[in-house]
Design a protein around this motif. Structure first.
Motif, mmCIF file in Angstrom:
data_model
loop_
_atom_site.group_PDB
_atom_site.id
_atom_site.type_symbol
_atom_site.label_atom_id
_atom_site.label_comp_id
_atom_site.label_asym_id
_atom_site.label_seq_id
_atom_site.Cartn_x
_atom_site.Cartn_y
_atom_site.Cartn_z
ATOM 1 N N TYR A 142 0.841 -1.192 0.000
ATOM 2 C CA TYR A 142 0.000 0.000 0.000
ATOM 3 C C TYR A 142 0.882 1.250 0.000
ATOM 4 O O TYR A 142 2.097 1.176 0.205
ATOM 5 C CB TYR A 142 -0.913 0.028 1.239
ATOM 6 C CG TYR A 142 -2.027 -0.985 1.230
ATOM 7 C CD1 TYR A 142 -3.239 -0.718 0.585
ATOM 8 C CD2 TYR A 142 -1.878 -2.219 1.865
ATOM 9 C CE1 TYR A 142 -4.273 -1.644 0.579
ATOM 10 C CE2 TYR A 142 -2.908 -3.157 1.867
ATOM 11 C CZ TYR A 142 -4.097 -2.858 1.217
ATOM 12 O OH TYR A 142 -5.115 -3.780 1.201
ATOM 13 N N ASP A 143 0.225 2.385 -0.175
ATOM 14 C CA ASP A 143 0.878 3.687 -0.059
ATOM 15 C C ASP A 143 0.513 4.229 1.313
ATOM 16 O O ASP A 143 -0.645 4.566 1.566
ATOM 17 C CB ASP A 143 0.374 4.607 -1.180
ATOM 18 C CG ASP A 143 1.009 5.980 -1.142
ATOM 19 O OD1 ASP A 143 1.947 6.189 -0.355
ATOM 20 O OD2 ASP A 143 0.568 6.862 -1.907
ATOM 21 N N TYR A 144 1.498 4.302 2.207
ATOM 22 C CA TYR A 144 1.223 4.603 3.605
ATOM 23 C C TYR A 144 1.318 6.089 3.922
ATOM 24 O O TYR A 144 2.270 6.757 3.532
ATOM 25 C CB TYR A 144 2.189 3.824 4.501
ATOM 26 C CG TYR A 144 2.005 2.328 4.373
ATOM 27 C CD1 TYR A 144 0.909 1.704 4.956
ATOM 28 C CD2 TYR A 144 2.898 1.557 3.636
ATOM 29 C CE1 TYR A 144 0.716 0.339 4.822
ATOM 30 C CE2 TYR A 144 2.714 0.192 3.496
ATOM 31 C CZ TYR A 144 1.617 -0.406 4.089
ATOM 32 O OH TYR A 144 1.419 -1.753 3.939
ATOM 33 N N ASN A 189 4.200 1.605 7.435
ATOM 34 C CA ASN A 189 3.412 0.380 7.277
ATOM 35 C C ASN A 189 2.940 -0.228 8.585
ATOM 36 O O ASN A 189 2.226 -1.225 8.587
ATOM 37 C CB ASN A 189 4.198 -0.660 6.467
ATOM 38 C CG ASN A 189 5.506 -1.053 7.132
ATOM 39 O OD1 ASN A 189 5.891 -0.506 8.162
ATOM 40 N ND2 ASN A 189 6.194 -2.008 6.540
ATOM 41 N N ALA A 201 -3.705 3.914 4.840
ATOM 42 C CA ALA A 201 -3.051 3.576 3.585
ATOM 43 C C ALA A 201 -3.987 3.798 2.399
ATOM 44 O O ALA A 201 -5.210 3.717 2.524
ATOM 45 C CB ALA A 201 -2.596 2.121 3.617
ATOM 46 N N SER A 242 2.998 6.915 -6.765
ATOM 47 C CA SER A 242 2.016 6.436 -5.798
ATOM 48 C C SER A 242 0.835 7.406 -5.749
ATOM 49 O O SER A 242 0.942 8.549 -6.206
ATOM 50 C CB SER A 242 2.661 6.348 -4.417
ATOM 51 O OG SER A 242 2.955 7.646 -3.924
ATOM 52 N N GLN A 288 -5.657 -0.600 6.299
ATOM 53 C CA GLN A 288 -5.217 -1.801 5.588
ATOM 54 C C GLN A 288 -5.294 -3.056 6.437
ATOM 55 O O GLN A 288 -5.292 -4.177 5.908
ATOM 56 C CB GLN A 288 -3.793 -1.617 5.029
ATOM 57 C CG GLN A 288 -2.664 -1.743 6.038
ATOM 58 C CD GLN A 288 -2.345 -0.415 6.716
ATOM 59 O OE1 GLN A 288 -3.157 0.506 6.715
ATOM 60 N NE2 GLN A 288 -1.153 -0.308 7.288
ATOM 61 N N PRO A 347 -4.711 2.307 -1.469
ATOM 62 C CA PRO A 347 -4.415 1.169 -2.338
ATOM 63 C C PRO A 347 -3.592 1.590 -3.560
ATOM 64 O O PRO A 347 -3.790 2.679 -4.100
ATOM 65 C CB PRO A 347 -5.800 0.671 -2.765
ATOM 66 C CG PRO A 347 -6.726 1.170 -1.694
ATOM 67 C CD PRO A 347 -6.156 2.483 -1.256
ATOM 68 N N ARG A 375 -7.613 4.304 -5.873
ATOM 69 C CA ARG A 375 -6.401 4.921 -5.348
ATOM 70 C C ARG A 375 -6.657 6.265 -4.667
ATOM 71 O O ARG A 375 -5.723 6.905 -4.204
ATOM 72 C CB ARG A 375 -5.391 5.129 -6.489
ATOM 73 C CG ARG A 375 -4.783 3.848 -7.021
ATOM 74 C CD ARG A 375 -4.123 4.016 -8.397
ATOM 75 N NE ARG A 375 -3.222 5.150 -8.491
ATOM 76 C CZ ARG A 375 -1.896 5.107 -8.352
ATOM 77 N NH1 ARG A 375 -1.318 3.949 -8.076
ATOM 78 N NH2 ARG A 375 -1.155 6.184 -8.499
#
Length: 483
Positions: free
Chosen positions: A211-213, A217, A222, A411, A235, A224, A229
């Motif tokens: 994922y894009d945090y 993480n 987050a 991202s 998450q 997706p 997006r």
């Protein structure tokens, strides 16, 4: 009356002379220091202080005096002391010119006004630098549309990989092309567990969720990378989290990880050959670099596609302090440091003939003094693409870095930086809860069927929905302003 007019004229002439002198001093200040003397740039950066720093910078300063009428006083702060000491200096308003920064520290210090916005200087004093840096790096370090630091021009993307001990891969004829997911490791791990008594199948690492945090993480915020997006989620409240942590729990029960994987503070140095597979972030020719350091062969396969994240572009930044007495001169130095191969390699590698030697083909080799007396972290200084290649480096090394960056997709939140002030208390509570649950879940030490619901329940009670709503609100506002 005539006497008064004469006195008045004399006064006007005197003021004019003073103003002219001030104007001259101001102009001189822009070119150098006081009375035209070289301006001393005070630069704080990370790393263990080196014995030969003064010797190297004597050469640096000879060069800088002729180029920009400036000198540099570089002061390193050791790794363990960096976070605290650098922040104390900033909070105290200490006068200096340039400081290394990265990640959350960069964002928070820029937001509170500790760093100078450099957009205008990038078009003037830093125009060569601006042309040299990957545009995605500059985009990624923007905060509220402004750039507050010069990112190191290196790999702009991040790609997590599974890295294997190649000797064991070859010994058992494992087919790494079949490794696409965490579950695909199972047959190999079983073999290593049964046949290699002195090897831990999985070096302690925490299962990765792609994922894009917003933070990191370990925190439940987050975006997706595929599908929707544009909306932030928790998450840990997904089917992917449950299936991934179930796989890790099965691996843990099978003895593929150490029993104390969740709490162990022991590192897994690559130069100790007691592991089979680990996870980490890669870059072009990383296996060659890691194998050289480990002194045995490693081989990697990707766990995700290369993606440009905020944390991958903000891992190394030089920021100009708001307390600098001459920000333009600091930018002139950064411009030269990132575009002049002689200066970049002198600051990084030391003095030719003393710290390294240059071969006939232009490649270099380190001399003992480079290792013992002047070994500073390359990533923390500046542009990689002007560095000399080592003798055993691939000739196309920097071309591959550029290809890697060009192939990466941005991202969802590249350039978006969340301001946590409105939900600071909720985030503090959620941070503590995550520290309690995340390590055990991500190392498979507990059953996710039991612990994930407990984790998500506690997150709800701590106000996760309020934080998610605030992140979404700020993201939507930021997104609406993008071109």
């Amino acid at each position: 009356m005539k006497k008064k007019l004469v006195l008045l004229l004399a006064l006007v002439l005197s003021i004019g002379t003073i103003l002219a002198g001030c104007s001259k001093d101001s102009s001189t200040s822009e070119k150098g220091g006081k009375d035209g003397q070289p301006y001393e740039i005070k630069w704080y950066t990370i790393g263990t202080p080196q014995k030969d720093t003064d010797k190297v910078f004597a050469e640096v300063n000879k060069y800088l005096k002729t180029k920009i009428n400036a000198t540099v006083k570089m002061q390193q702060i050791d790794w363990g002391d960096w976070a605290q000491k650098s922040q104390v200096m900033i909070n105290a308003g200490e006068s200096f010119d340039i400081i290394f920064t990265n990640g959350t520290d960069y964002v928070q210090n820029a937001q509170k006004g500790a760093f100078v916005a450099i957009d205008d200087m990038l078009d003037k004093e830093g125009k060569d630098l601006k042309n040299a840096i990957d545009p995605s790096l500059l985009e990624g370090v923007k905060i509220d549309g402004k750039i507050y630091g010069v990112p190191t021009n290196k790999e702009a993307a991040r790609q997590t990989v599974y890295t294997f001990n190649k000797r064991l891969v070859d010994k058992y004829n494992f087919d790494l092309t079949k490794v696409k997911t965490l579950a695909d490791l199972e047959p190999m791990l079983k073999t290593i567990k049964e046949k290699e008594s002195g090897v831990t199948p999985m070096a302690t690492f925490k299962a990765y969720l792609p994922y894009d945090y917003t933070f990191n993480n370990e925190m439940p915020f987050a975006f997706p990378l595929e599908g929707d997006r544009d909306h932030v989620i928790n998450q840990f409240d997904t089917d992917l989290a449950m299936s991934t942590y179930k796989t890790m729990h099965n691996y843990y029960k099978a003895g593929y990880l150490k029993e104390d994987a969740a709490t162990s503070k022991d590192s897994w140095p690559m130069d100790v050959e007691n592991w089979f597979v680990r996870m980490g972030d890669s870059q072009p020719y990383a296996d060659l670099l890691w194998s050289r350091a480990a002194k045995y062969d490693l081989v990697s396969v990707p766990a995700e596609e290369p993606t440009t994240f905020n944390d991958s572009v903000s891992g190394s930044i030089q920021a100009i302090s708001a307390t600098s007495k001459n920000p333009k001169k600091a930018m002139e130095f950064l411009n030269l440091l990132n575009t002049d191969p002689y200066l970049r390699n002198l600051v990084d590698k030391g003095i030719e003939g003393e710290h390294y030697k240059k071969n006939d083909d232009g490649t270099i080799e380190d001399l003992p003094a480079r290792v013992d007396k002047y070994n500073i972290p390359t990533y923390s200084i500046g542009n990689f693409f002007t560095l000399y290649l080592y003798q055993n480096d691939p000739k196309d090394k920097w071309d591959k870095f550029k290809e890697f960056n060009d192939a990466a997709k941005p991202s969802p939140t590249l350039g978006f930086h969340f301001n946590s002030d409105p939900v600071r208390s909720e985030i503090a509570s959620i941070t503590n809860i995550s520290k309690e649950f995340y390590p055990a879940l991500a190392t498979g030490s507990v059953d996710p069927s039991e612990y994930l619901p407990k984790y998500n329940k506690k997150l709800k009670e701590a106000g996760i929905d309020k934080v998610l709503n605030e992140i979404q609100k700020q993201f939507d506002e930021w997104k609406s302003k993008q071109k």
